[in-house]
Design a protein around this motif. Structure first.
Motif, PDB file in Angstrom:
ATOM      1  N   LEU A 147     -71.040  17.428 -50.905  1.00 63.76           N
ATOM      2  CA  LEU A 147     -69.937  18.114 -51.575  1.00 63.76           C
ATOM      3  C   LEU A 147     -70.387  18.792 -52.864  1.00 63.76           C
ATOM      4  O   LEU A 147     -69.915  19.872 -53.207  1.00 63.76           O
ATOM      5  CB  LEU A 147     -68.815  17.121 -51.885  1.00 63.76           C
ATOM      6  N   THR A 148     -71.299  18.161 -53.586  1.00 59.17           N
ATOM      7  CA  THR A 148     -71.763  18.714 -54.860  1.00 59.17           C
ATOM      8  C   THR A 148     -72.579  19.982 -54.674  1.00 59.17           C
ATOM      9  O   THR A 148     -72.394  20.964 -55.390  1.00 59.17           O
ATOM     10  CB  THR A 148     -72.597  17.670 -55.615  1.00 59.17           C
ATOM     11  N   PHE A 149     -73.495  19.982 -53.703  1.00 56.57           N
ATOM     12  CA  PHE A 149     -74.410  21.105 -53.549  1.00 56.57           C
ATOM     13  C   PHE A 149     -73.974  22.145 -52.525  1.00 56.57           C
ATOM     14  O   PHE A 149     -74.722  23.076 -52.238  1.00 56.57           O
ATOM     15  CB  PHE A 149     -75.806  20.595 -53.204  1.00 56.57           C
ATOM     16  N   SER A 150     -72.787  22.014 -51.979  1.00 60.44           N
ATOM     17  CA  SER A 150     -72.291  22.990 -51.020  1.00 60.44           C
ATOM     18  C   SER A 150     -72.008  24.312 -51.738  1.00 60.44           C
ATOM     19  O   SER A 150     -71.499  24.340 -52.856  1.00 60.44           O
ATOM     20  CB  SER A 150     -71.015  22.479 -50.366  1.00 60.44           C
ATOM     21  N   GLY A 151     -72.316  25.398 -51.089  1.00 61.31           N
ATOM     22  CA  GLY A 151     -72.105  26.712 -51.683  1.00 61.31           C
ATOM     23  C   GLY A 151     -70.714  27.285 -51.454  1.00 61.31           C
ATOM     24  O   GLY A 151     -70.339  28.289 -52.042  1.00 61.31           O
ATOM     25  N   SER A 152     -69.932  26.631 -50.595  1.00 53.57           N
ATOM     26  CA  SER A 152     -68.569  27.085 -50.333  1.00 53.57           C
ATOM     27  C   SER A 152     -67.670  25.869 -50.176  1.00 53.57           C
ATOM     28  O   SER A 152     -68.133  24.754 -49.926  1.00 53.57           O
ATOM     29  CB  SER A 152     -68.526  27.936 -49.059  1.00 53.57           C
ATOM     30  N   ALA A 153     -66.375  26.103 -50.324  1.00 57.02           N
ATOM     31  CA  ALA A 153     -65.417  25.010 -50.183  1.00 57.02           C
ATOM     32  C   ALA A 153     -65.383  24.560 -48.728  1.00 57.02           C
ATOM     33  O   ALA A 153     -65.172  25.362 -47.823  1.00 57.02           O
ATOM     34  CB  ALA A 153     -64.039  25.457 -50.641  1.00 57.02           C
ATOM     35  N   HIS A 211     -54.879  24.503 -52.137  1.00 53.48           N
ATOM     36  CA  HIS A 211     -53.638  24.537 -52.910  1.00 53.48           C
ATOM     37  C   HIS A 211     -53.521  23.340 -53.857  1.00 53.48           C
ATOM     38  O   HIS A 211     -52.772  23.379 -54.818  1.00 53.48           O
ATOM     39  CB  HIS A 211     -52.439  24.565 -51.973  1.00 53.48           C
ATOM     40  N   ALA A 212     -54.270  22.271 -53.626  1.00 49.66           N
ATOM     41  CA  ALA A 212     -54.187  21.078 -54.473  1.00 49.66           C
ATOM     42  C   ALA A 212     -54.762  21.320 -55.859  1.00 49.66           C
ATOM     43  O   ALA A 212     -54.337  20.703 -56.819  1.00 49.66           O
ATOM     44  CB  ALA A 212     -54.902  19.912 -53.804  1.00 49.66           C
ATOM     45  N   SER A 213     -55.729  22.201 -55.981  1.00 49.58           N
ATOM     46  CA  SER A 213     -56.354  22.441 -57.279  1.00 49.58           C
ATOM     47  C   SER A 213     -55.667  23.551 -58.074  1.00 49.58           C
ATOM     48  O   SER A 213     -56.070  23.832 -59.187  1.00 49.58           O
ATOM     49  CB  SER A 213     -57.835  22.780 -57.093  1.00 49.58           C
ATOM     50  N   ILE A 214     -54.629  24.151 -57.525  1.00 46.26           N
ATOM     51  CA  ILE A 214     -53.941  25.243 -58.230  1.00 46.26           C
ATOM     52  C   ILE A 214     -53.263  24.729 -59.500  1.00 46.26           C
ATOM     53  O   ILE A 214     -53.276  25.383 -60.531  1.00 46.26           O
ATOM     54  CB  ILE A 214     -52.926  25.930 -57.289  1.00 46.26           C
ATOM     55  N   PRO A 240     -61.246  25.974 -56.097  1.00 45.36           N
ATOM     56  CA  PRO A 240     -61.459  24.932 -55.093  1.00 45.36           C
ATOM     57  C   PRO A 240     -62.907  24.459 -54.992  1.00 45.36           C
ATOM     58  O   PRO A 240     -63.158  23.269 -54.804  1.00 45.36           O
ATOM     59  CB  PRO A 240     -61.014  25.590 -53.788  1.00 45.36           C
ATOM     60  N   LEU A 241     -63.882  25.362 -55.153  1.00 46.19           N
ATOM     61  CA  LEU A 241     -65.286  24.969 -55.087  1.00 46.19           C
ATOM     62  C   LEU A 241     -65.662  24.069 -56.261  1.00 46.19           C
ATOM     63  O   LEU A 241     -66.354  23.057 -56.094  1.00 46.19           O
ATOM     64  CB  LEU A 241     -66.192  26.197 -55.047  1.00 46.19           C
ATOM     65  N   VAL A 242     -65.189  24.401 -57.446  1.00 48.54           N
ATOM     66  CA  VAL A 242     -65.481  23.582 -58.625  1.00 48.54           C
ATOM     67  C   VAL A 242     -64.829  22.209 -58.485  1.00 48.54           C
ATOM     68  O   VAL A 242     -65.431  21.180 -58.812  1.00 48.54           O
ATOM     69  CB  VAL A 242     -65.006  24.289 -59.911  1.00 48.54           C
ATOM     70  N   ASP A 243     -63.604  22.182 -57.973  1.00 47.50           N
ATOM     71  CA  ASP A 243     -62.911  20.919 -57.743  1.00 47.50           C
ATOM     72  C   ASP A 243     -63.693  20.051 -56.753  1.00 47.50           C
ATOM     73  O   ASP A 243     -63.853  18.851 -56.949  1.00 47.50           O
ATOM     74  CB  ASP A 243     -61.513  21.206 -57.215  1.00 47.50           C
ATOM     75  N   GLN A 244     -64.203  20.665 -55.700  1.00 49.17           N
ATOM     76  CA  GLN A 244     -65.000  19.949 -54.698  1.00 49.17           C
ATOM     77  C   GLN A 244     -66.294  19.422 -55.309  1.00 49.17           C
ATOM     78  O   GLN A 244     -66.691  18.291 -55.055  1.00 49.17           O
ATOM     79  CB  GLN A 244     -65.313  20.881 -53.540  1.00 49.17           C
ATOM     80  N   GLN A 245     -66.946  20.228 -56.127  1.00 47.46           N
ATOM     81  CA  GLN A 245     -68.201  19.805 -56.737  1.00 47.46           C
ATOM     82  C   GLN A 245     -67.988  18.661 -57.728  1.00 47.46           C
ATOM     83  O   GLN A 245     -68.782  17.724 -57.790  1.00 47.46           O
ATOM     84  CB  GLN A 245     -68.879  20.985 -57.412  1.00 47.46           C
ATOM     85  N   LEU A 246     -66.913  18.708 -58.487  1.00 48.10           N
ATOM     86  CA  LEU A 246     -66.621  17.611 -59.411  1.00 48.10           C
ATOM     87  C   LEU A 246     -66.308  16.325 -58.645  1.00 48.10           C
ATOM     88  O   LEU A 246     -66.748  15.245 -59.029  1.00 48.10           O
ATOM     89  CB  LEU A 246     -65.455  17.984 -60.326  1.00 48.10           C
TER      90      LEU A 246
END
Length: 64
Positions: A6-12, A19-22, A28-34
């Motif tokens: 999840l951290t190193f993925s280049g796309s969501a 919609h959860a990170s809105i 969404p990518l930053v939310d996934q990486q965090l």
């Protein structure tokens, strides 16, 4: 492994959850990486601690 993925993925990887990170104004990518970092770092530390404890127990000579 999932945290690193999840951290190193280049796309969501979960576009349905975009919609959860809105509400947080986070992409969404930053939310996934965090989330991946939160999963990866504490999980890795607990595995490291368990491995070190196990290694220390196996290296101590048995008492007769």
């Amino acid at each position: 492994m999932l945290g690193a993925l999840l951290t190193f993925s280049g796309s969501a990887l979960y576009p349905a959850c975009a919609h959860a990170s809105i509400g947080w104004s986070v992409a969404p990518l930053v939310d996934q990486q965090l989330g991946g970092l939160i999963m990866w770092i504490p999980g890795g530390l607990s595995n490291l601690a368990a491995g070190m404890w196990s290694a220390s127990r196996s290296l101590v000579p048995a008492r007769a």
